[in-house]
Enzyme design. Sequence first.
Site, PDB file in Angstrom:
ATOM      1  N   HIS A 248      51.688  55.444   9.673  1.00  8.95           N
ATOM      2  CA  HIS A 248      52.759  55.721   8.709  1.00  8.95           C
ATOM      3  C   HIS A 248      54.110  55.304   9.264  1.00  8.95           C
ATOM      4  CE1 HIS A 248      50.090  58.805   6.491  1.00  8.95           C
ATOM      5  NE2 HIS A 248      49.995  57.590   5.985  1.00  8.95           N
TER       6      HIS A 248
ATOM      7  N   GLU B 109      40.157  37.480  -3.635  1.00 15.20           N
ATOM      8  CA  GLU B 109      40.314  38.311  -2.440  1.00 15.20           C
ATOM      9  C   GLU B 109      38.975  38.635  -1.789  1.00 15.20           C
ATOM     10  OE1 GLU B 109      42.360  41.944  -3.411  1.00 15.20           O
ATOM     11  OE2 GLU B 109      41.418  42.102  -5.360  1.00 15.20           O
TER      12      GLU B 109
ATOM     13  N   ASP C 297      42.895  41.498   1.419  1.00 11.86           N
ATOM     14  CA  ASP C 297      41.455  41.756   1.350  1.00 11.86           C
ATOM     15  C   ASP C 297      40.654  40.524   1.746  1.00 11.86           C
ATOM     16  OD1 ASP C 297      40.912  44.463   0.700  1.00 11.86           O
ATOM     17  OD2 ASP C 297      41.920  44.122  -1.211  1.00 11.86           O
TER      18      ASP C 297
ATOM     19  N   CYS D 235      49.487  36.588  -3.539  1.00 18.25           N
ATOM     20  CA  CYS D 235      50.226  37.853  -3.638  1.00 18.25           C
ATOM     21  C   CYS D 235      49.924  38.770  -2.460  1.00 18.25           C
ATOM     22  CB  CYS D 235      49.930  38.556  -4.955  1.00 18.25           C
ATOM     23  SG  CYS D 235      48.201  38.965  -5.165  1.00 18.25           S
TER      24      CYS D 235
END
Length: 838
Positions: A460, A697, A721, A768
């Site tokens: 995080h 992906e 991915d 993307c």
Amino acid sequence: MHNNNKELTLSAPLSGPVLTLAKVPDAVFASGAMGDGIAIDPLNDTLHAPCAGVIVHVARTGHAVTLRADNGAELLLHLGLDTVELQGNGFSMLVQEGARVANGQPLLRYDQDKVAQQCKSLVSLLILTNSQDFQARPITLKSVKVGEPLLHIIRRNGAGAHTEVELVGEERIGHVRIAHRGGLHARPAALIRQTAQGFKSKSQLHFAGKSATCDSLIGLMGLAIGEQDEVQVSCQGPDAEAALQALLIALSTPLAEEHHAAAPAPLAQRNRVAEAGVLHGVCAAPGLVGGPLFRLNAINLSADAGHNDPAQQRQVLDHALTQVRSEIAVTLTQAGKHKNTDEEAIFAAHLALLEDPALLDAANHSIDLGMAATHAWSQSIDAQCEVLQQLGSSLLAERANDLRDLKQRVLRALLGEAWHYDIPPGAIIAAHELTPSDLLQLSQQGVAGLCMAEGGATSHVAILARGKGLPCVVALGASLLDQEQGQTVVLDADGGRLELLPNAERLADVRHAERARQQRRTEQQAQAHTPALTVDGVRIEVAANVASSSEAADALAHGADGVGLLRTEFLFVDRHTAPDEQEQCHAYQAVLDAMGDKSVIIRTIDVGGDKQLDYLPLPAEANPVLGLRGIRLAQVRPELLDQQLRALLQVSPLSRCRILLPMVTEVDELLHIRQRLDALCDELGLTQRPELGVMIEVPAAALLAEQLAEHADFLSIGTNDLSQYTLAMDRDHAGLASRVDAMHPALLRLIAQTCAGAAQHQRWVGVCGALASDPLATPVLIGLGVSELSVSPVQVGEIKDRVRHLDASECRRISHDLLKLSSAGAVRHACHQHWPLS
Ligand code: PEP
Ligand code: MG
């Protein structure tokens, strides 16, 4: 010698296939430690001068020569690898030191059979040994003939303006016997220079009545020091003793591959060997900054006598927990206001943890046994951390850091310590592992960068650091914590490096680079609202990835040509009930409205895998990433997808809305959704159809791009991915973070295949995934045929600027050669050489 600033073109000194340095089977050359350059696997037997100049050094063993070009560039021409060991056998040098030579003049001849049989490899190097002042840009990576153009040599800005370091402190002197096989030839000399440059002190070697500064590769080689020769080392400056010790070790330790001339070590390891005074970790957020190191220490509790009043301690703990909860609630409200979804999600999890019965029960139980609240809380968290860490999942182990965060926060509240660090602005923070709360504090205090002994690139803290634009390196190892408070360091986050002893010159360079970057950003932003065309006029759409209408507004303000990916699963993350059709339609319309007249690509919901929604519980799976995710939802919850499509069909104008399907693996999935769209359009009385695209992906989709393109309006490559599934590496795995690299040639081949398939049906291809936001990849993607890049909103200006400096036809020519390389590292190295980042 006259030094002019003219760009110099070098001609090929040998005939044969050209290799980037990264492909040279020698750790030192390949790591670039000796300087920028290029290699040729020679087919002829004579080495020729690549330009006119003066011969400044001839190796005793006749296998290498250094030429100084008229513009000051120094070029080491090194025939074969480990050829120093042949002791001149098979070589005849045709020139002498000090001679002036013409371009193309023969310099050295060698017996091809004899040398080839006795050396490790005939691959020969052309190295720019003063790469700090000049840059080498290959002209070709194909086979060359002697005399054909090979490299451009360009003087770097500000080159030659060296800052002199004032030499203070005593001189230290030591003696050492040279352990390097063949003596101090080019490669060990490069390592000695690099070692010396890690210190502020100036160092020299003295041998046989001659001296040379360790800053000069040529000077060092010119001492003609042989194996087992004894040399004197002298160092003078503020860190003379440390420099001396480092040099004595470097001189008396043979290079690793001198013992076992095996395959080259992985790149990360190679760099470790080559760099003294540098700690290596993993880049969690990019950037390059210099400043004082500030070590943050965790609170350590002294022993507890254990005879406390339980009722009172429970009250104290409750009070502290309430205080921390309200602090976090404030952070959450702020994050909500700013639509900062990452921050919201992380601190919402912290609030939940603070209410976790496992933690509270354990703490209260210890308190009931007479333990102080501080110790009870601390012990309860430590026990949970241990459980998480023993699960064997690096992702869960990273979550232990969130618990440690709460430990420190509550301890501070219990001890009445101010929740604030006194940190000089511009400091580089070093810590065992920073927590999300630390990070928010620190970013507000204007720190320049962050480094941690532990941690992963997907933690995080890493996500937050990237969001705040704070350079951050994780996993630097425990020795980070031994560094002195206040010492000046350079954090090269892009390279995952912390330079512990940068000299004044390096610091000045870094500061200069920082200022230049700021200025560049301002200039790029000023141009961000105009379309991006390559120098040869190819238009590249630079769109943005967004997760909400406010991010879309931000993207438009940053100059985005549209939205390239709206991840709809993030629109409704923080709720327990599913949004109905109307609510969804409003949300999509808000994004369209925020984008003016630009088009918006909206991806249907991509849950499953690592993305779960409270209101859409999916069955637990053994391998969730390989399970029911993305478009496969149509298989189990078709009504949900229908509802979303209906909501999408009701936005206006429909011509600006393009629909994108995630995780497609076969054509039938696309055909099925097309049919559903047609049926729903009929139901709604619509004659117009929105464009329908497919995410590429999954390797299967890339391999079937042609078939998919026949039925899709466009393709958009999800490199995140696609990397995970092609490399069989979890995209969130901390231990694999540095290897999940979409520049891997296997991925580039899939991207090339996707573009070729799409071209068969005149469809356009976008990217993307995160690779679109990597400026090093821009020329490669354009070269492979991508015409839209969807990037993070703050990077629109930077990527447009990158596009404007590229020649699409050159990108095409070079990118297809990159597919033949053997690793992501080699691709990145070649990209740096062809298209250096400004
Ligand atoms: C991708 O996989 O590259 C992508 C853009 O989708 P996500 O990151 O949302 O999985
Ligand atoms: Mg994806």
